[in-house]
Design an enzyme around this catalytic site. Sequence first.
Site, short mmCIF file in Angstrom:
data_model
loop_
_atom_site.label_atom_id
_atom_site.label_comp_id
_atom_site.label_asym_id
_atom_site.label_seq_id
_atom_site.Cartn_x
_atom_site.Cartn_y
_atom_site.Cartn_z
N LEU A 100 52.35 33.03 31.14
CA LEU A 100 50.93 32.91 31.53
C LEU A 100 50.14 33.27 30.15
CD1 LEU A 100 50.34 34.40 34.94
CD2 LEU A 100 50.30 31.77 34.42
N GLU A 141 55.03 46.58 32.86
CA GLU A 141 54.13 47.26 33.22
C GLU A 141 53.38 47.20 34.31
OE1 GLU A 141 50.57 47.92 30.76
OE2 GLU A 141 51.13 50.10 30.78
N ARG A 154 53.55 35.45 39.36
CA ARG A 154 54.41 36.72 38.88
C ARG A 154 54.67 37.69 40.01
NH1 ARG A 154 52.26 40.17 34.13
NH2 ARG A 154 54.42 40.82 34.38
N HIS A 190 42.88 43.23 31.12
CA HIS A 190 43.38 44.24 31.99
C HIS A 190 42.52 45.44 31.48
CE1 HIS A 190 47.69 42.40 33.08
NE2 HIS A 190 46.83 42.82 34.25
N CYS A 217 52.03 46.80 28.08
CA CYS A 217 52.87 46.01 28.98
C CYS A 217 54.24 45.88 28.97
CB CYS A 217 52.23 44.52 28.74
SG CYS A 217 50.86 44.42 28.42
C1 CIR Z 1 50.12 37.68 32.18
O1 CIR Z 1 49.34 36.83 32.20
O2 CIR Z 1 50.62 38.31 33.38
C2 CIR Z 1 51.20 38.03 31.09
N1 CIR Z 1 51.26 36.70 30.40
C3 CIR Z 1 50.67 39.08 30.16
C4 CIR Z 1 50.75 40.54 30.83
C5 CIR Z 1 50.18 41.45 30.08
N2 CIR Z 1 50.17 42.80 30.68
C6 CIR Z 1 49.49 43.90 30.68
O3 CIR Z 1 48.56 43.65 29.70
N3 CIR Z 1 49.74 44.96 31.05
#
Ligand code: CIR
Length: 254
Positions: free
Chosen positions: A19, A66, A86, A162, A249
Amino acid sequence: KIFHNTIVKKPGSTFINGLTTSDLGTPILEKALEQHDAYIEALRMCGTEVTVLPSNDQYPDSTFVEDTAVLTPEFAVISNPGAEKRNGEIHEIEPAVKSFFDKIYYIKAPGTLDGGDILQIEDHFYIGISTRTNQEGAEQLKQILESENYKATIIPLQKFFHLKTGIAYIGNQTIVVAGEFINHSHFSSYQQIVVPPEEEYAANCIRVNDYIIIPSGYPQTKQKINEAGFQTIELDTSEFRKLDGGLSCLSLRF
Ligand code: CIR
């Protein structure tokens, strides 16, 4: 030493389909794997025992571990990730977390929560409400934390993806802040290191024992952190950035 352990998960071959809201292009898998190896090396250098979970191609974003849990020295909380695609990642992280923790709580639907929205500053947790973490999920976590004698404050996000996209706690009552978290009323009691707009991505840095790991290529932020008396390790995270991911993350630290 604060953290003895870290958990990471290898990016799989579907990683490039993760994503994203950024328009930085498609990640290069091979480069992502190299950057991930360097990340593991850095966590070891900081003195943590790194548990490396195998990749799972069913979940392109599962290297961003994370988001699947919130860990404290006393207990673990398995999250309920807000992105449908997810959500199943929690079934993979649960056994790994269980091997370290006896006491486990769960965020339950309709509550959703991503670990990326949770920031711990000493005994106080800040919980961001975002497109991933809803009010119900935030309140469930707040209750759990308060029942365990932690403080918890819920903070609705304005723009950041986030909570930890825009703020990090690096110890010694010092926070690294960008955008909407600069001079934010909830964080006024902490020393601020302000990240300039062109370096905003560097706000997602992590303290791991004696070092602050920061993304490479953000000289002003690095200098400010060094001048505040912290040692830094720089890591290239370009391929994770393409999927809105940063240094925090990529691991669970406890
Ligand atoms: C997402 O959209 O969930 C992942 N591509 C990126 C997640 C990043 N996670 C975070 O900042 N803790």
